[in-house]
Every structure is written in C-alpha cells, then in structure tokens.
Design an enzyme around this catalytic site. Structure first.
Site, PDB file in Angstrom:
ATOM      1  N   TYR A   1       0.841  -1.210   0.000  1.00  0.00           N
ATOM      2  CA  TYR A   1       0.000   0.000   0.000  1.00  0.00           C
ATOM      3  C   TYR A   1       0.871   1.254   0.000  1.00  0.00           C
ATOM      4  O   TYR A   1       0.574   2.238  -0.676  1.00  0.00           O
ATOM      5  CB  TYR A   1      -0.943   0.026   1.216  1.00  0.00           C
ATOM      6  CG  TYR A   1      -1.915   1.179   1.106  1.00  0.00           C
ATOM      7  CD1 TYR A   1      -3.116   1.023   0.427  1.00  0.00           C
ATOM      8  CD2 TYR A   1      -1.606   2.426   1.630  1.00  0.00           C
ATOM      9  CE1 TYR A   1      -3.985   2.083   0.266  1.00  0.00           C
ATOM     10  CE2 TYR A   1      -2.465   3.500   1.474  1.00  0.00           C
ATOM     11  CZ  TYR A   1      -3.666   3.328   0.787  1.00  0.00           C
ATOM     12  OH  TYR A   1      -4.518   4.383   0.625  1.00  0.00           O
TER      13      TYR A   1
ATOM     14  N   PHE B   1     -18.278  15.676 -26.037  1.00  0.00           N
ATOM     15  CA  PHE B   1     -17.868  14.838 -27.174  1.00  0.00           C
ATOM     16  C   PHE B   1     -17.802  13.357 -26.816  1.00  0.00           C
ATOM     17  O   PHE B   1     -17.960  12.497 -27.670  1.00  0.00           O
ATOM     18  CB  PHE B   1     -16.505  15.302 -27.718  1.00  0.00           C
ATOM     19  CG  PHE B   1     -15.398  15.266 -26.709  1.00  0.00           C
ATOM     20  CD1 PHE B   1     -15.199  16.312 -25.833  1.00  0.00           C
ATOM     21  CD2 PHE B   1     -14.559  14.166 -26.630  1.00  0.00           C
ATOM     22  CE1 PHE B   1     -14.179  16.272 -24.886  1.00  0.00           C
ATOM     23  CE2 PHE B   1     -13.539  14.118 -25.693  1.00  0.00           C
ATOM     24  CZ  PHE B   1     -13.363  15.175 -24.816  1.00  0.00           C
TER      25      PHE B   1
ATOM     26  N   PHE C   1      -7.067  22.527 -24.012  1.00  0.00           N
ATOM     27  CA  PHE C   1      -7.356  21.107 -24.154  1.00  0.00           C
ATOM     28  C   PHE C   1      -8.594  20.820 -23.309  1.00  0.00           C
ATOM     29  O   PHE C   1      -8.776  21.400 -22.241  1.00  0.00           O
ATOM     30  CB  PHE C   1      -6.183  20.203 -23.752  1.00  0.00           C
ATOM     31  CG  PHE C   1      -6.540  18.759 -24.027  1.00  0.00           C
ATOM     32  CD1 PHE C   1      -6.632  18.311 -25.330  1.00  0.00           C
ATOM     33  CD2 PHE C   1      -6.890  17.896 -22.999  1.00  0.00           C
ATOM     34  CE1 PHE C   1      -7.061  17.013 -25.611  1.00  0.00           C
ATOM     35  CE2 PHE C   1      -7.308  16.598 -23.275  1.00  0.00           C
ATOM     36  CZ  PHE C   1      -7.389  16.153 -24.581  1.00  0.00           C
TER      37      PHE C   1
HETATM   38  N1  PM9 Z   1      -5.919  13.162 -24.323  1.00  0.00           N
HETATM   39  C1  PM9 Z   1      -6.631  12.195 -26.346  1.00  0.00           C
HETATM   40  O1  PM9 Z   1      -7.233  11.305 -26.941  1.00  0.00           O
HETATM   41  C2  PM9 Z   1      -7.566  11.284 -24.194  1.00  0.00           C
HETATM   42  C3  PM9 Z   1      -8.783  11.871 -23.638  1.00  0.00           C
HETATM   43  S1  PM9 Z   1      -9.579  13.176 -24.471  1.00  0.00           S
HETATM   44  C4  PM9 Z   1     -10.228  12.457 -25.835  1.00  0.00           C
HETATM   45  O2  PM9 Z   1      -5.945  13.056 -26.942  1.00  0.00           O
HETATM   46  C5  PM9 Z   1      -3.525  16.424 -23.177  1.00  0.00           C
HETATM   47  C6  PM9 Z   1      -2.765  17.245 -24.129  1.00  0.00           C
HETATM   48  C7  PM9 Z   1      -4.203  15.290 -23.589  1.00  0.00           C
HETATM   49  C8  PM9 Z   1      -4.953  14.522 -22.646  1.00  0.00           C
HETATM   50  C9  PM9 Z   1      -5.725  13.420 -23.048  1.00  0.00           C
HETATM   51  C10 PM9 Z   1      -4.947  14.949 -21.297  1.00  0.00           C
HETATM   52  C11 PM9 Z   1      -5.710  14.192 -20.260  1.00  0.00           C
HETATM   53  C12 PM9 Z   1      -4.259  16.061 -20.946  1.00  0.00           C
HETATM   54  N2  PM9 Z   1      -3.564  16.781 -21.878  1.00  0.00           N
HETATM   55  O3  PM9 Z   1      -6.681  11.246 -20.651  1.00  0.00           O
HETATM   56  O4  PM9 Z   1      -6.692  12.098 -18.341  1.00  0.00           O
HETATM   57  O5  PM9 Z   1      -4.141  14.949 -24.875  1.00  0.00           O
HETATM   58  O6  PM9 Z   1      -4.782  10.755 -19.127  1.00  0.00           O
HETATM   59  O7  PM9 Z   1      -5.072  13.004 -19.979  1.00  0.00           O
HETATM   60  C13 PM9 Z   1      -6.667  12.240 -24.913  1.00  0.00           C
HETATM   61  P1  PM9 Z   1      -5.866  11.697 -19.486  1.00  0.00           P
END
Ligand code: PM9
Length: 467
Positions: free
Chosen positions: A82, A459, A134
């Site tokens: 843990y 989306f 983003f």
């Molecule tokens: N990006 C992508 O497909 C997955 C979710 S949104 C469709 O591009 C940036 C620049 C990203 C991003 C996720 C995240 C979030 C932060 N910044 O998906 O939570 O492209 O790990 O990261 C996606 P997590």
C-alpha cells in the site's frame, strides 16, 4: 572520413520500426451493413462504438500503446505494498532524471493531475493563459473558478499555415492579458507541448524560453502539459538549428527546465495503458498536492496506480526518449499524412506528432459547422472501412462557461490518431485508401443533429442522428 568509393548515393534512410513483433491481437472484420447498424446504435459518436466492432482503431493514442518486453517484465516486478512501493521510487527517479522536476505526485492519469493542480493554484476570478485549450485541462481550470484565455499564435488556428511551430505563444497577447488583469490574477501559464487541438503542433524551445523570461519578470509560474513533450522535443531537434545534434533526452530536459512543474498523462509519450503524474519544483505546492492526493487519487506513493503500472511507466519513460523510437513513431504519422497530401486530401499542415487531422471544413464544405461536419466525417470513415477516428471541432469545443453558447472553433477536424508501436505500414495504407474513398464520395454526405448533450466534455457521450 567517408570513403567515396563505398558511400551510397542514397542518403535517405526510412523510419522503419526499431522493434519486431512478438505477440499479436487478431482484428475482427465487419460488413458495411453491420457497421451502418453499429454507428447508428452509437448515435453517430465513435466513442460509443464497441471496440470489437472496430477494425483499425485510431480514436486515440491515449493508453493504446503496445508495451515492450522490458515493460512487461517490469510488470512482474510490481511491489503491491500500500505504501512506499519500490516501483514508485523507480518512477520518481526516472521523472527526475529525464524531465528534471524535483517533487513527483503520481496520479491515475492526466486529468487526475489537472484536478489537483487546478485546486491548489486557481482561485475564483483567476485567468489561465495557454497555447490553445485542451478539453479536460480547461474544464478543470473552469471548475476551480478560472477562465482560460487562448494566447497561441494566430497561425495555429489556420489549418493551412505552414508555420513550423504552430504551438508557439504570442508574447504580445500574453503581455496584453497580464497588463489587463494583473499578474496576481494569473496563477500560472498553461503551456502544452505538443498542442493537441491545433493538430499535434509543437512549441519551439526559443519561444518557451522567451515565455519563461517574461513570466519570471512578472513572478508568474509556467506549468507544462508534458503529455507529448517527447514528441515536441523531436520537432525541436528537427526544426531548431541549435538542437539538430542534440539527443532527445537532452532537449526534453532543457525544455522542461523553462517551466515550474507539469501535469502528465503517461498514457501517451510514456507508452503505458494507464498512469500519470503531477510534478512541481516548489516544495510548499508539493505539500498541498500531497494533501489533496489522498482524497482524490490514493496515497502519495501510488496515486491510483498499481505498483506494476508504475514500473511499466518508469520503463516506458526510458524507452520514450530514445532517438530511434521517436523518429519511427513520428515517422509513421508522417508516412500516413504525406500519402493523404499527395492525393490532395485536406489535412492540417505541417503534419503533427501523434495524429493526422482531416480538415472537415474543406472536406465537407456543404455541411455548416452547427451540423457537425467533423462528427459526420468520423462516422462515415467508420462505415467505409471500420476505421475509428475522433471529432476535434465544434462538439469537442463545447460551450462558453459564461454565456452557455456553443464555441465555434476555427478548426473543425477529424483526428486519425496513431497508437504507438501498434499498427503496421499496411494499416496506414489501408487507412489512407479509406479516407480517399470517402473523399471521392464526399458530395453525398449531409450533416447531423445533436439529440443528447451531456453537461461536461460532451464529445465523449453526445448522441446524434442523420439530418
Ligand atoms: N488526451 C486524447 O485522446 C484522451 C482523452 S480526451 C479524448 O488526446 C492532453 C494534451 C491530452 C490529454 C488526453 C490529457 C488528459 C491532458 N492533456 O486522458 O486524463 O491529450 O490521461 O489526460 C486524450 P488523461
């Protein structure tokens, strides 16, 4: 010294993969009639398809990478205690070594880090400037009471501009904002490398250095979205004269040194299926993050990940910064993009790091933006060949927090996102052919009507029907 007699006249070397395939996963083929039924049942939203009904899955490069034997071997060394897992310390050491930040808080994925960061830094009424929004990042900034302000250069909003660093920040726009609202209302500047919504476009190291100097003169922090910073480092190496002979790892380290911390989705650059982190150089901020992490993610030595996941990410980081890896990774994206360009298909240029973005405004000029041309195009590509892509236009942009009105982004795009180390050149060929087929028949496509709109990040779950 080169021996003229033995040196080849062909100096170009292809980007061939620096690995070979050991395990394969069969793909299911479907008929056109089955796909028509599946996309209608999914409300014309590719996120709502079942993955087993997809042939080539270009929805995202997030969590979809193929791990190496070195990473899988690391999974067997998971220390599932843990507290104080040795895998956490391996991960911490590699982030410190390659990204250069002092204090590390692991999180289950990128948005976990964005949540903690936004909560510790943003107060209601604050402004957060950044190089294009983003989706998840802006939402967390808004939920914490902040307002995101786009200060990216104008070229980023133009799909046809050939600017080599469309992720750059416009220093004048940034200075104007600071002068207008006051530095004390700007908790940090949110810098992404590369910029996803602009087409995977990089920010130059010269620009980031200049932003850092400006930010320091006002006492404002810079927080990097490091999700694809390794890919950004590759473009710096290719396009900035002073960095041509530097290793990716060296460039990455210097790049991060012009920032005060980062949020990270390890599911992209770091070659894992789950994981992320928040990194900070300021001890007091780190203390605050460590306090919050136990509420939302887990203890500060696992942050929502299993020990084995942390080991896979620690090892993925090592592999991600290797020059031959990143050259082949971006090389494959360029291969697909170049093919589409050669066939006259409208895509965002220059070709970005992780995806090809079809320009739906030029692809389907007959469909007005509020009839969701990119959403329609993504659905059609699925029907054509079982290829799953993602809308990155008006649906993704969502609504203004202040007025509730739809944003109408300049860029109305469909993203063909290439998972790392997963598909072959033949898959890229087939993808290009399917896009060409849809392009050939584009005139007969009409738009969509949104029939269900969720409150946040619409989306992902919105539903549509054909007009
Ligand atoms: N990006 C992508 O497909 C997955 C979710 S949104 C469709 O591009 C940036 C620049 C990203 C991003 C996720 C995240 C979030 C932060 N910044 O998906 O939570 O492209 O790990 O990261 C996606 P997590």
């Amino acid at each position: 010294m080169t021996d003229a007699k033995h040196s080849s006249p062909r100096r170009h070397r292809s980007w061939a993969e620096p690995y070979k395939i050991k395990v394969v996963e069969p793909l299911k083929m479907t008929t056109r009639a089955e796909r028509e039924q599946a996309i209608a049942a999914a409300g014309y939203n590719t996120f709502l398809l079942r993955s087993e009904d997809v042939y080539i899955d270009l929805l995202t490069d997030s969590g979809t990478a193929a791990m190496s034997d070195y990473q899988w071997a690391g999974m067997m060394l998971g220390d599932e205690a843990y507290a104080g897992s040795k895998n956490f310390y391996n991960l911490e050491e590699n982030i410190q070594k390659y990204y250069g930040y002092r204090y590390i808080v692991p999180t289950h994925q990128g948005r976990g880090a964005e949540n903690i960061l936004s909560q510790i830094l943003i107060k209601p009424g604050d402004y957060v400037p950044g190089n294009m929004y983003f989706t998840t990042t802006r939402l967390h900034q808004e939920l914490a009471g902040g307002t995101f302000v786009d200060v990216i250069i104008d070229e980023a909003h133009d799909a046809e501009s050939l600017h080599p660093f469309k992720g750059n920040i416009d220093l004048q726009k940034l200075t104007d904002l600071i002068e207008r609202v006051g530095a004390e209302r700007i908790p940090y500047i949110s810098v992404a490398g590369t910029v996803n919504m602009a087409g995977g476009q990089p920010i130059s190291i010269a620009n980031l250095r200049a932003v850092y100097q400006l930010a320091q003169s006002y006492g404002i922090r810079i927080i990097l979205d490091a999700t694809r910073a390794v890919e950004n480092a590759y473009f710096i190496q290719q396009r900035e004269e002073d960095y041509r002979n530097q290793a990716i790892a060296t460039i990455l380290h210097e790049f991060c040194s012009y920032t005060d911390g980062c949020t990270m989705s390890g599911k992209k650059d770091a070659l894992v299926n789950i994981g992320g982190w928040l990194a900070l150089n300021d001890y007091n901020l780190y203390e605050e993050a460590r306090n919050l992490i136990v509420i939302y993610e887990g203890l500060h030595t696992y942050g929502g990940m299993a020990g084995r996941d942390m080991e896979a990410m620690a090892r993925g980081i090592e592999e991600s910064v290797k020059d031959d890896h990143i050259r082949a990774r971006v090389g494959q994206v360029e291969y697909l993009g170049q093919k589409l360009l050669d066939w006259g298909i409208p895509i965002v240029v220059p070709i970005g790091g992780h995806a090809i973005y079809l320009d739906a405004k030029r692809f389907l000029p007959q469909i007005p933006q509020d009839e969701f041309p990119a959403q329609r195009l993504a659905a059609e590509l699925y029907v054509e060949a079982g290829i799953r892509a993602m809308e990155r236009g008006i649906v993704s942009a969502g609504r203004s927090k202040q007025t509730g009105d739809n944003y109408y982004p300049e860029l109305e795009l469909v993203r063909l996102t290439i998972p790392r180390r997963v598909y072959t050149q033949a898959h890229m060929d087939l993808t290009a052919e399917a896009v060409e087929e849809v392009y050939y028949n584009r005139d007969r496509l009409c738009g969509l009507k949104m029939i269900y709109e969720p409150k946040y990040l619409r989306f992902f779950q919105a539903r549509f029907e054909l007009l």
